[in-house]
Structures are given as C-alpha cells and as structure tokens.
Design an enzyme around this catalytic site. Structure first.
Site, PDB file in Angstrom:
ATOM      1  N   HIS A  23       0.833  -1.210   0.000  1.00  0.00           N
ATOM      2  CA  HIS A  23       0.000   0.000   0.000  1.00  0.00           C
ATOM      3  C   HIS A  23       0.863   1.254   0.000  1.00  0.00           C
ATOM      4  CE1 HIS A  23       0.826   1.141   4.162  1.00  0.00           C
ATOM      5  NE2 HIS A  23       0.693  -0.131   4.480  1.00  0.00           N
ATOM      6  N   GLU A  93      -1.699  -6.813   8.021  1.00  0.00           N
ATOM      7  CA  GLU A  93      -0.335  -6.661   8.507  1.00  0.00           C
ATOM      8  C   GLU A  93      -0.144  -7.402   9.823  1.00  0.00           C
ATOM      9  OE1 GLU A  93       2.632  -6.589   8.051  1.00  0.00           O
ATOM     10  OE2 GLU A  93       3.204  -4.515   7.578  1.00  0.00           O
TER      11      GLU A  93
END
Length: 211
Positions: A23, A93
């Site tokens: 990202h 994550e």
C-alpha cells in the site's frame, strides 16, 4: 521415466505471475511507526504515488485480485486501477500488539538493546500480537488459495502491507520467514514472484513508478 524426447519428466511449473503491491504511504509509515491493526488512510503523497503505479501493471491480466481489508490497502487497489478486490483477512499486517504505533528506536530505548521485530517479536497490548510463525501461516494460506490460478497460467495480484508481504515472499521461496528482514520494500512498490524452472523465484522486486 522419460518423455518422448528422452529428457527427464518434470512436474509442470505454474506459469502465472504473483504480483505484490505494498500500500501507499500513510502518516505512520512515513514516520516509521509499526502499523498493524490501526486502520489509517493514505497521505496525499501516497495517493499520488499509487496513481502512478497503475502504469507498472499494464502488462498483467489479473484473473484474481485480493486485498487486505485495511483502508490503506483497499484505497491503493482502487487508485492503481484494479477491479474490485476480494478481501482476504490473511493479508492483514503483522499484529504488533504492544508495539503498535511505535518506532524501532522508541522500542529499543525502552528495552535497552537492539530489538528487532524479526528476531525478538512483539508483546501483547491492546491486541494479543502475533509471532512471525503465525504471520507465515497466514501467508501460506494465501499462497495455497492463489496457486490453482497460477497453475492455469493466469496472473494474480495481492495488495497488502510491508512485513506481511516480505514474510509471504519468504514462504514463497521456501525459506524461513525471517529471511524477509533482508527484503527491503517501499510503500507503493510492486514486486513479482514466479518460477525459474522448477524453483520459486523473485522476478522483480521493490519497483517504484517513476515520478
């Protein structure tokens, strides 16, 4: 056993490519803070860079698009021009537990030694935290999901995060998860995994779109 040409028979090698997108920049990634479960937006710079990244994906024809459920990943997928992704919670994550939102320098100052998340792990906080082995198990689940598509010779893209993507790459290479510590990966970059003959390989790594 031999084939008709007399050369040894080999198992078919998946011909599809696995594209990894980290990202774009957030305020915390810019500040080098551990960002796991905190759901942040991209910065203006992160959005701009994601739009430029679209040009790096023109050669691919994705049969499967997967994204982490976090806003920073889903927004990146949108800005690079991908179709609506399937949300895969395995792509989130690393859960940093008590080290969420803190920099490595801050954690080292508190602990009094050269801590790294790769070697020393995390402690519980507002969330339980995860071991590196738990993150690797999630990565393996993602690889198992996409492998049938890759075996059809079709491309797959994953939009996710820095540490999880590095661990997933280690699992792909059939090495131990801590190898990911040696794989530098910038926000907004793309990487491509595939095969070199029968061996899983990195075909491209940490590529950023030109300004």
């Amino acid at each position: 056993m031999s084939n008709d040409t007399g050369s040894p028979t080999q198992r078919p090698v998946p011909e599809g490519r696995l594209v990894l997108i980290r990202h774009g920049e957030t305020e915390w990634s810019k500040a080098m803070k551990h960002t796991g479960t905190t759901d942040l937006d991209l910065t203006e710079h992160g959005e701009e860079a994601a739009r430029r990244t679209a040009a790096l994906l023109e050669e691919f024809d994705f049969a499967l698009v997967l994204s982490s459920p976090m806003r920073r990943a889903r927004r990146t997928a949108e800005l690079v021009g991908l179709p609506e992704p399937d949300i895969d919670p395995h792509l989130v994550e690393w859960d940093y537990g008590g080290y969420e939102g803190r920099t490595t320098a801050e954690i080292r100052e508190e602990l009094g030694y050269d801590w790294t998340v790769w070697e020393d792990g995390v402690v519980p906080g507002d969330t339980p935290g995860e071991s590196i082995e738990q993150v690797a198990a999630r990565a393996r689940a993602v690889i198992d999901r996409v492998m049938p598509v890759l075996k059809e010779g079709r491309d797959v893209v994953l939009v996710g995060h820095g540490h999880t993507t590095r661990i997933l790459t280690s699992v792909w290479l059939r090495t131990e998860p801590r190898f990911g510590a040696q794989l530098e990966l910038h926000a907004g970059s793309i990487s491509v995994l595939g095969y070199e003959r029968a061996f899983p390989s990195i075909q491209r790594w940490n590529q950023l779109a030109p300004r």
